[in-house]
Design an enzyme around this catalytic site. Structure first.
Site, PDB file in Angstrom:
ATOM      1  N   HIS A   1       0.840  -1.202   0.000  1.00 21.50           N
ATOM      2  CA  HIS A   1       0.000   0.000   0.000  1.00 21.50           C
ATOM      3  C   HIS A   1       0.874   1.252   0.000  1.00 21.50           C
ATOM      4  O   HIS A   1       0.632   2.203  -0.763  1.00 21.50           O
ATOM      5  CB  HIS A   1      -0.913  -0.021   1.226  1.00 21.50           C
ATOM      6  CG  HIS A   1      -1.639   1.261   1.478  1.00 21.50           C
ATOM      7  ND1 HIS A   1      -2.907   1.508   0.986  1.00 21.50           N
ATOM      8  CD2 HIS A   1      -1.272   2.376   2.165  1.00 21.50           C
ATOM      9  CE1 HIS A   1      -3.281   2.719   1.359  1.00 21.50           C
ATOM     10  NE2 HIS A   1      -2.311   3.261   2.083  1.00 21.50           N
ATOM     11  N   GLU A   2       1.914   1.258   0.829  1.00 20.89           N
ATOM     12  CA  GLU A   2       2.810   2.420   0.890  1.00 20.89           C
ATOM     13  C   GLU A   2       3.587   2.593  -0.415  1.00 20.89           C
ATOM     14  O   GLU A   2       3.799   3.717  -0.879  1.00 20.89           O
ATOM     15  CB  GLU A   2       3.781   2.277   2.070  1.00 20.89           C
ATOM     16  CG  GLU A   2       3.115   2.204   3.445  1.00 20.89           C
ATOM     17  CD  GLU A   2       2.295   3.443   3.761  1.00 20.89           C
ATOM     18  OE1 GLU A   2       2.642   4.533   3.275  1.00 20.89           O
ATOM     19  OE2 GLU A   2       1.295   3.321   4.492  1.00 20.89           O
TER      20      GLU A   2
ATOM     21  N   HIS B   1       1.503   4.399  -2.907  1.00 16.99           N
ATOM     22  CA  HIS B   1       1.535   5.858  -2.803  1.00 16.99           C
ATOM     23  C   HIS B   1       2.704   6.433  -3.606  1.00 16.99           C
ATOM     24  O   HIS B   1       2.560   7.450  -4.286  1.00 16.99           O
ATOM     25  CB  HIS B   1       1.664   6.277  -1.334  1.00 16.99           C
ATOM     26  CG  HIS B   1       0.391   6.217  -0.561  1.00 16.99           C
ATOM     27  ND1 HIS B   1      -0.753   6.854  -0.965  1.00 16.99           N
ATOM     28  CD2 HIS B   1       0.079   5.590   0.610  1.00 16.99           C
ATOM     29  CE1 HIS B   1      -1.721   6.629  -0.090  1.00 16.99           C
ATOM     30  NE2 HIS B   1      -1.240   5.857   0.874  1.00 16.99           N
TER      31      HIS B   1
ATOM     32  N   GLU C   1      -5.857   6.990  -1.122  1.00 18.81           N
ATOM     33  CA  GLU C   1      -5.841   5.760  -0.331  1.00 18.81           C
ATOM     34  C   GLU C   1      -6.472   4.609  -1.100  1.00 18.81           C
ATOM     35  O   GLU C   1      -5.981   3.470  -1.052  1.00 18.81           O
ATOM     36  CB  GLU C   1      -6.575   5.976   0.998  1.00 18.81           C
ATOM     37  CG  GLU C   1      -5.871   6.910   1.961  1.00 18.81           C
ATOM     38  CD  GLU C   1      -4.483   6.440   2.334  1.00 18.81           C
ATOM     39  OE1 GLU C   1      -4.299   5.217   2.515  1.00 18.81           O
ATOM     40  OE2 GLU C   1      -3.571   7.288   2.424  1.00 18.81           O
TER      41      GLU C   1
ATOM     42  N   ASP D   1      -4.553   1.239  -2.120  1.00 12.27           N
ATOM     43  CA  ASP D   1      -5.133  -0.068  -1.806  1.00 12.27           C
ATOM     44  C   ASP D   1      -5.226  -0.930  -3.070  1.00 12.27           C
ATOM     45  O   ASP D   1      -4.922  -2.129  -3.045  1.00 12.27           O
ATOM     46  CB  ASP D   1      -6.534   0.100  -1.202  1.00 12.27           C
ATOM     47  CG  ASP D   1      -6.498   0.478   0.271  1.00 12.27           C
ATOM     48  OD1 ASP D   1      -5.399   0.470   0.858  1.00 12.27           O
ATOM     49  OD2 ASP D   1      -7.569   0.786   0.826  1.00 12.27           O
TER      50      ASP D   1
END
Length: 410
Positions: A276-277, A280, A354, A358
């Site tokens: 997930h990070e 980003h 987000e 995801d």
């Protein structure tokens, strides 16, 4: 418009802002006892659910008390000409405009911190302690307080002094130089915050060799993500709550995992959180946020330059001598409705980011592990599973747990 009218406009903004937040809190609290959605039924068992309800309601009561204290003390400070008193006190020591501003804000911030410290202490050592979250010692609490004061003096005081130098030498065009300075400073902090600031409060160590590091490196290689900096931070020094975050870009990018995250989640779940990070970073969210916040800052500074020299702002706060620091206080409150709107916009954008992160984790790793990790993290932090839509819209930078799961399962 005269100064009296402007004064009551400022008071009106403060009261409306307080009532608006109070109303949102009221709506959110009415949802506490709603039935938990079927998709979230496995987050809490009966005992954990009762504990989460008690935690939410205890925090809500405490928040009402602190908010009421804050608005009451603020209004009293305005009506009893507190800014005039502090301004005159600062001018007893010097006539230099920069030093007067530094002393003025130093007194205001120190006084505010002294008033709010008992609430912070109670929150940490009574509420958080009661529900098993607090791991902070009283020594650490006061050391953190001292370090924060020193950081405010050095960084905050330095930035304010530089801005005032721009104002003294360039007049109404100070906003351009300030804008450039803040943009450069923001980039610098984004690159080096983890190296320069975090170590003041926490210990960071490279992730040890083992199953977790091998799994992370395998995933990073799979998605073509060069990752040399994986650090573990001693979050358990202060709380059992957990987190992970991505910082920097280019050669300075790094992933930071809280030690509590490693203790609470399985290897696959941690890799899902890391994916997930990485999402980003791959979607350039850090760059987008930096650019957008820089544009918003420039707009605010431009508006500030139009009004900062107006005697009306100082007179509205009962200060006869117009000054940069008094103008900043008055303008800051007048600008707050715009700030509220831009804040809502940034939260909307953040929630969109987000979802994208995801989806990246789902497409490059496994959405099931991200779902299970999100559920565990929500349980361990006693999160609210049934927030009100209006409260989410205004305050949430992340989608709700239910929204994220529905998106991951879609």
């Amino acid at each position: 418009m005269n100064s009296d009218i402007l004064f009551y406009i400022i008071i009106g903004i403060l009261i409306i802002d307080f009532l608006f937040d109070l109303y949102l809190d009221f709506l959110n609290q009415r949802k506490y006892d709603d039935e938990i959605p079927e998709k979230l039924s496995d987050v809490y068992d009966e005992d954990a659910y009762k504990k989460s309800q008690a935690y939410k309601k205890g925090n809500a009561r405490f928040s009402r008390i602190t908010s009421l204290f804050s608005i009451t003390s603020t209004l009293l400070f305005f009506f009893f000409e507190g800014f005039k008193f502090v301004d005159e006190l600062a001018r007893l020591y010097t006539n230099n405009a920069i030093l007067v501003a530094l002393i003025f804000f130093g007194i205001i911030l120190l006084g505010s911190d002294i008033l709010t410290t008992p609430f912070s202490y109670y929150k940490t050592f009574v509420i958080e302690e009661k529900f098993g979250f607090n791991k902070m010692t009283r020594k650490t609490f006061w050391l953190d307080k001292l370090k924060s004061w020193l950081m405010s003096i050095i960084l905050g005081g330095g930035i304010l002094a530089i801005i005032m130098v721009f104002y003294q030498f360039s007049g109404e065009y100070f906003w351009i130089y300030t804008w450039i300075f803040i943009a450069v400073f923001s980039i610098f902090m984004n690159l080096f915050y983890a190296k320069l600031i975090v170590p003041i409060f926490n210990k960071q160590t490279p992730l040890e060799e083992g199953e977790l590091k091998s799994a992370i490196e395998s995933y990073a290689q799979k998605v073509g993500f060069t990752l040399q900096n994986i650090f573990v931070i001693d979050g358990s020094k202060r709380s059992t709550k957990t987190n992970a975050y991505f910082s920097g870009f280019g050669s300075q990018k790094r992933i930071t995992l809280f030690d509590t995250l490693i203790n609470d989640l399985e290897t696959e779940e941690i890799v899902a959180v890391l994916a997930h990070e990485v999402g980003h970073y791959k979607r350039k969210h850090i760059i987008y946020n930096l650019v957008i916040s820089t544009v918003i800052t420039g707009f605010m500074l431009y508006l500030l330059s139009l009004f900062i020299s107006s005697p009306l702002l100082s007179n509205a706060l009962s200060v006869s001598t117009p000054s940069f620091h008094i103008g900043m206080i008055a303008f800051g409150i007048l600008y707050s409705p715009i700030s509220e709107i831009t804040g809502i916009f940034m939260n909307m954008l953040s929630r969109k980011f987000e979802y994208q992160a995801d989806n990246y984790a789902k497409n490059t790793f496994d959405g099931r592990y991200l779902i299970s990790s999100l559920k565990k993290l929500s349980k361990n932090s006693l999160s609210n599973l049934t927030p009100h839509k209006a409260y989410v819209f205004v305050h949430y930078s992340h989608p709700t747990l239910l929204q994220r799961i529905e998106n991951l399962e879609s």
